[in-house]
Design a protein around this motif. Structure first.
Motif, mmCIF file in Angstrom:
data_model
loop_
_atom_site.group_PDB
_atom_site.id
_atom_site.type_symbol
_atom_site.label_atom_id
_atom_site.label_comp_id
_atom_site.label_asym_id
_atom_site.label_seq_id
_atom_site.Cartn_x
_atom_site.Cartn_y
_atom_site.Cartn_z
ATOM 1 N N THR A 39 13.354 25.675 74.025
ATOM 2 C CA THR A 39 13.117 24.698 72.963
ATOM 3 C C THR A 39 11.626 24.668 72.622
ATOM 4 O O THR A 39 11.235 24.617 71.454
ATOM 5 C CB THR A 39 13.587 23.305 73.429
ATOM 6 O OG1 THR A 39 14.893 23.433 73.960
ATOM 7 C CG2 THR A 39 13.598 22.327 72.276
ATOM 8 N N PHE A 40 10.809 24.748 73.675
ATOM 9 C CA PHE A 40 9.352 24.796 73.526
ATOM 10 C C PHE A 40 8.936 26.048 72.747
ATOM 11 O O PHE A 40 8.112 25.991 71.827
ATOM 12 C CB PHE A 40 8.777 24.761 74.942
ATOM 13 C CG PHE A 40 7.333 25.141 75.114
ATOM 14 C CD1 PHE A 40 6.321 24.257 74.785
ATOM 15 C CD2 PHE A 40 6.988 26.364 75.675
ATOM 16 C CE1 PHE A 40 4.991 24.599 74.991
ATOM 17 C CE2 PHE A 40 5.669 26.702 75.886
ATOM 18 C CZ PHE A 40 4.668 25.813 75.537
ATOM 19 N N VAL A 41 9.565 27.186 73.069
ATOM 20 C CA VAL A 41 9.267 28.435 72.365
ATOM 21 C C VAL A 41 9.622 28.313 70.887
ATOM 22 O O VAL A 41 8.832 28.659 69.999
ATOM 23 C CB VAL A 41 10.052 29.613 72.996
ATOM 24 C CG1 VAL A 41 10.015 30.838 72.095
ATOM 25 C CG2 VAL A 41 9.489 29.938 74.372
ATOM 26 N N ALA A 42 10.815 27.781 70.609
ATOM 27 C CA ALA A 42 11.258 27.661 69.221
ATOM 28 C C ALA A 42 10.316 26.738 68.445
ATOM 29 O O ALA A 42 9.968 27.012 67.297
ATOM 30 C CB ALA A 42 12.683 27.129 69.182
ATOM 31 N N THR A 43 9.886 25.663 69.084
ATOM 32 C CA THR A 43 8.955 24.746 68.427
ATOM 33 C C THR A 43 7.634 25.455 68.148
ATOM 34 O O THR A 43 7.027 25.270 67.087
ATOM 35 C CB THR A 43 8.706 23.516 69.311
ATOM 36 O OG1 THR A 43 9.946 23.089 69.842
ATOM 37 C CG2 THR A 43 8.076 22.390 68.530
ATOM 38 N N ALA A 44 7.187 26.272 69.102
ATOM 39 C CA ALA A 44 5.922 26.991 68.928
ATOM 40 C C ALA A 44 6.017 27.957 67.758
ATOM 41 O O ALA A 44 5.085 28.081 66.964
ATOM 42 C CB ALA A 44 5.563 27.737 70.204
ATOM 43 N N VAL A 45 7.153 28.643 67.630
ATOM 44 C CA VAL A 45 7.352 29.550 66.500
ATOM 45 C C VAL A 45 7.287 28.747 65.208
ATOM 46 O O VAL A 45 6.626 29.123 64.238
ATOM 47 C CB VAL A 45 8.705 30.282 66.611
ATOM 48 C CG1 VAL A 45 9.031 31.030 65.323
ATOM 49 C CG2 VAL A 45 8.680 31.246 67.780
ATOM 50 N N PHE A 46 7.946 27.612 65.224
ATOM 51 C CA PHE A 46 7.992 26.743 64.046
ATOM 52 C C PHE A 46 6.593 26.347 63.573
ATOM 53 O O PHE A 46 6.304 26.344 62.382
ATOM 54 C CB PHE A 46 8.812 25.497 64.407
ATOM 55 C CG PHE A 46 8.985 24.528 63.280
ATOM 56 C CD1 PHE A 46 9.884 24.785 62.260
ATOM 57 C CD2 PHE A 46 8.263 23.350 63.239
ATOM 58 C CE1 PHE A 46 10.049 23.891 61.222
ATOM 59 C CE2 PHE A 46 8.421 22.444 62.213
ATOM 60 C CZ PHE A 46 9.319 22.714 61.192
ATOM 61 N N ILE A 47 5.703 26.035 64.510
ATOM 62 C CA ILE A 47 4.373 25.608 64.085
ATOM 63 C C ILE A 47 3.464 26.795 63.774
ATOM 64 O O ILE A 47 2.513 26.673 63.021
ATOM 65 C CB ILE A 47 3.684 24.681 65.119
ATOM 66 C CG1 ILE A 47 3.443 25.414 66.430
ATOM 67 C CG2 ILE A 47 4.482 23.425 65.336
ATOM 68 C CD1 ILE A 47 2.574 24.636 67.387
ATOM 69 N N ASP A 48 3.768 27.973 64.346
ATOM 70 C CA ASP A 48 2.885 29.119 64.115
ATOM 71 C C ASP A 48 3.180 29.819 62.799
ATOM 72 O O ASP A 48 2.288 30.413 62.198
ATOM 73 C CB ASP A 48 2.994 30.125 65.267
ATOM 74 C CG ASP A 48 1.968 31.236 65.139
ATOM 75 O OD1 ASP A 48 0.796 30.992 65.477
ATOM 76 O OD2 ASP A 48 2.317 32.327 64.659
ATOM 77 N N ILE A 49 4.419 29.808 62.348
ATOM 78 C CA ILE A 49 4.702 30.534 61.104
ATOM 79 C C ILE A 49 4.185 29.721 59.923
ATOM 80 O O ILE A 49 4.227 28.495 59.914
ATOM 81 C CB ILE A 49 6.197 30.899 60.943
ATOM 82 C CG1 ILE A 49 7.085 29.672 60.837
ATOM 83 C CG2 ILE A 49 6.664 31.802 62.068
ATOM 84 C CD1 ILE A 49 8.533 30.018 60.544
ATOM 85 N N GLY A 50 3.678 30.459 58.931
ATOM 86 C CA GLY A 50 3.043 29.793 57.798
ATOM 87 C C GLY A 50 4.020 28.981 56.974
ATOM 88 O O GLY A 50 3.669 27.962 56.399
ATOM 89 N N ARG A 51 5.262 29.455 56.878
ATOM 90 C CA ARG A 51 6.251 28.760 56.053
ATOM 91 C C ARG A 51 7.363 28.269 56.964
ATOM 92 O O ARG A 51 8.456 28.838 57.001
ATOM 93 C CB ARG A 51 6.783 29.729 55.004
ATOM 94 C CG ARG A 51 5.687 30.211 54.075
ATOM 95 C CD ARG A 51 6.115 31.486 53.390
ATOM 96 N NE ARG A 51 5.349 31.696 52.169
ATOM 97 C CZ ARG A 51 5.857 32.277 51.098
ATOM 98 N NH1 ARG A 51 7.079 32.711 51.085
ATOM 99 N NH2 ARG A 51 5.116 32.429 50.024
#
Lengths: 413, 298
Positions: free
Chosen positions: A102-114
């Motif tokens: 869940t932490f990984v998915a959240t990190a992806v969410f904040i790192d991607i520009g869109r």
């Protein structure tokens, strides 16, 4: 080993001085995170057109996925190979994996520009992209982990659904739903357990394929076509140390006895796996003759040496010793070193090794990036604490008077 | 698990396996448009002809609605003191390098997307937002992109640029080969404006023939190497130079395509979904056998 260990929700106060400090760290991270959403990634991070990926991808995503490997490695050991003696660690490992992903998915969410297009890979496919494979596998695996967690929800709440006020009308239907889930899952859980192991081997290795396409932009100490294999082996070797590490911390936090019998037996399995990983890593180095880069004194050579000596060689020697396996402190240190080594490896692969052909400076994470990463780790620990206090995750010795029915209290159907 | 009898275990496992294989055939067809047309276009950049007027930079910005200074300011040659790179504010830039043979005639090198024949960005992109078009252009689709920036990590020429300071709708910016102009039969804006014909636009094969002709005719003017003819499997933009390309800021790259190894690994792991399905079956078998052993009390 205690013959009668039974998972139960942890008791005690939620707020302790440690928890308050973690809350402050998490809040600090959230402040910087707000900056990222209001003013763009460039306002919070040191990323630029030379260095597109930084701390968030290396630590939050890559190291995060690797350190959540305790979930599939213990599932393979306990469920697939039916090694019953390890059952007390299965639930904590599963919870760590579930929250980790869940932490990984959240990190992806904040790192991607869109971030609002994060669902695009579900319908826009690119079969040749390693990242697509990682993304899809992580999404499915995360769903599988939540399904695997459901039995803990049903176990806790069947016969205990007591919503207040108007919502109390939902109590009976919710209870029926939980009982239905419980019956269905009991018969089909093996599908999800095997799927979880397969999905993990797939994306743990594909995470290594990610940087292969960067070609000569990646330092030869790490760039190799066998990266996927090295990533898979390192993920498997960090799985049990992560479980040991996390189990010991949880035992201390909730003043439980450390399960040293189970943990030292688990520790005994680490050395062979770590040995295979080291053999492949050094074998690859000798085949590609990249040891020449160790002669020069550079950030890369120092980081590689730290990663291998501190993270593989020393803990390998430690896990081979019976004295270490019997001592909680030494076992804890050895496990921490493996975790450090794999985390360093992911940082090295994604940040240190990355040398853009036209660089106008070097990359070091900003205060904002570090704050968000540390804040999320703190948040993860806090959520773990909430979960183990609500759900039966950690096993405690069973009292003599415990009823032998499946649920402590049977509710009305 | 206890209620599970062996027959239904096998039945369900088989069903899951079949579903996975079905999914595999669907994935094999999925992917962005990637045409390697024999008639694709190319541009030849003769760095020995370019005078560094930077009119192309101005034309490029105008054609792509990017803010720009007036054309008259582009005569300022002090910009050459530092090497510049294309980014989200300028899709092409010109850099200047010394000419060891004649100090008065420096070499000027226009830098933009190379439009690879086997683009790493296209292979890497998680959602297939890049496509290789019929005319050779590698273009990016704003409706798909999620902003993950993997294309930037993959590109061997370090071309795609990201708008880091936009909170909403940040774009990946790079040269699009003036796809809007070329589909209408017009020249790319930079080729169109170039006053000294340093840029030659035409079918890629034809452009290579012209380059070889020039090398044959003016042997002492050029090094015998067309950069981009074979680099990373060939690019649509190709360069001629009077000194070694590594001294003109070009990366030294082999002839293997950029996505080559990565795609081989990726397709190896997922060959018709066989490896994952086989692993699933193997784990299922181990699970079943260890369970049987336990039940028999071994």
């Amino acid at each position: 080993m205690h013959a009668h260990m039974k998972p139960a929700p942890m008791k005690g106060k939620f707020f302790t001085p440690g928890v308050i400090i973690l809350t402050l760290i998490a809040l600090n991270g959230l402040v910087f995170l707000a900056g990222r959403f209001f003013f763009g990634i460039g306002s919070v991070t040191n990323l630029n057109n030379q260095y597109p990926w930084g701390l968030w991808i290396a630590v939050d995503v890559a190291a995060g996925v690797a350190l959540a490997a305790g979930g599939f490695t213990t599932a393979a050991l306990g469920h697939v190979m039916h090694r019953e003696e390890y059952h007390v660690i299965l639930r904590p490992a599963l919870l760590t994996a579930m929250l980790g992903y869940t932490f990984v998915a959240t990190a992806v969410f904040i790192d991607i520009g869109r971030w609002y297009f994060i669902w695009h890979p579900l319908i826009m496919w690119n079969g040749s992209s390693a990242l697509f494979e990682v993304g899809i596998c992580v999404m499915i695996y995360m769903s599988v982990l939540y399904i695997e967690f459901l039995p803990m929800v049903t176990e806790r709440f069947i016969g205990h659904v007591t919503l207040p006020g108007v919502l109390s009308r939902l109590n009976a239907p919710l209870d029926r739903l939980l009982r239905f889930l419980d019956r269905t899952l009991e018969r089909s859980m093996f599908i999800f357990i095997i799927a979880g192991v397969v999905l993990s081997t797939l994306h743990q290795s594909s995470l290594g394929t990610l940087m292969v396409i960067a070609g000569s932009k990646m330092h030869p100490l790490w760039q190799t076509p066998v990266l996927p294999l090295l990533f898979l082996l390192s993920a498997i070797s960090v799985g049990f140390p992560m479980v040991i590490f996390e189990s010991m911390i949880a035992s201390r936090a909730f003043k439980q006895k450390i399960e040293i019998d189970v943990l030292s037996r688990l520790g005994g399995l680490v050395a062979p796996i770590l040995g295979i990983y080291l053999a492949f890593k050094l074998g690859d180095m000798f085949i590609r003759e990249t040891f020449v880069y160790l002669q020069e004194f550079s950030v890369e050579s120092v980081m590689w040496t730290l990663e291998v000596v501190l993270g593989i060689v020393i803990p390998l020697r430690m896990f081979l010793s019976r004295a270490v396996l019997k001592s909680p402190l030494l076992l804890f240190i050895a496990s921490s070193l493996v975790i450090l080594g794999v985390a360093l490896n992911r940082i090295n692969n994604f940040v240190v090794a990355y040398t853009p052909p036209y660089a106008f400076g070097s990359y070091f994470p900003s205060i904002g990036e570090i704050s968000v990463t540390v804040g999320f780790i703190a948040l993860l620990v806090l959520i773990y604490r909430v979960y183990v206090m609500i759900f039966p995750v950690i096993s405690v010795p069973e009292g003599p008077a415990t009823p032998q029915t499946k649920y402590a209290i049977r509710g009305k159907q | 698990m206890k209620a599970q009898d062996r027959r239904s275990f096998l039945k369900t496992a088989a069903a899951v396996g079949t579903a996975a294989v079905g999914m595999g055939t669907a994935t094999a067809a999925a992917g962005p448009k990637n045409i390697l047309s024999p008639d694709r276009m190319g541009v030849l950049v003769d760095t020995t002809v370019c005078v560094g007027c930077r009119n192309c930079e101005h034309a490029c910005k105008t054609a792509h609605d990017l803010p720009t200074e007036p054309l008259s300011s582009y005569g300022d040659r002090s910009v050459f003191e530092q090497m510049r790179r294309p980014d989200d504010t300028a899709l092409c830039v010109v850099n200047e390098y010394e000419n060891p043979k004649n100090a008065d005639l420096p070499y000027d090198v226009k830098v933009q997307c190379m439009h690879c024949d086997h683009p790493a960005c296209l292979s890497a992109c998680i959602v297939g937002a890049f496509s290789k078009e019929e005319n050779g252009a590698v273009v990016w689709d704003t409706d798909k992109c999620i902003g993950c920036r993997y294309c930037m990590a993959a590109c061997p020429f370090q071309i795609p640029a990201f708008e880091y300071h936009k909170a909403l709708d940040p774009q990946i910016r790079k040269c699009d080969f003036c796809i809007e102009r070329t589909t209408k039969g017009e020249l790319p804006a930079c080729v169109n404006i170039c006053p000294v014909e340093a840029l030659t636009y035409g079918p890629r094969d034809e452009v290579i023939r012209i380059a070889k002709q020039r090398i044959r005719t003016y042997g002492d003017r050029y090094v015998d190497h067309i950069y981009g003819e074979h680099e990373v499997g060939g690019t649509s933009w190709m360069y001629m130079a009077g000194r070694d390309f590594k001294d003109l800021g070009f990366p030294k790259l082999g002839q293997n395509t950029a996505p080559g190894v990565s795609e081989a690994i990726q397709h190896g792991i997922f060959a018709y979904f066989m490896p994952p399905v086989a692993l699933y079956a193997l784990l299922g078998a181990i699970m079943w056998m260890t369970k049987t052993r336990k039940e028999e009390g071994l």
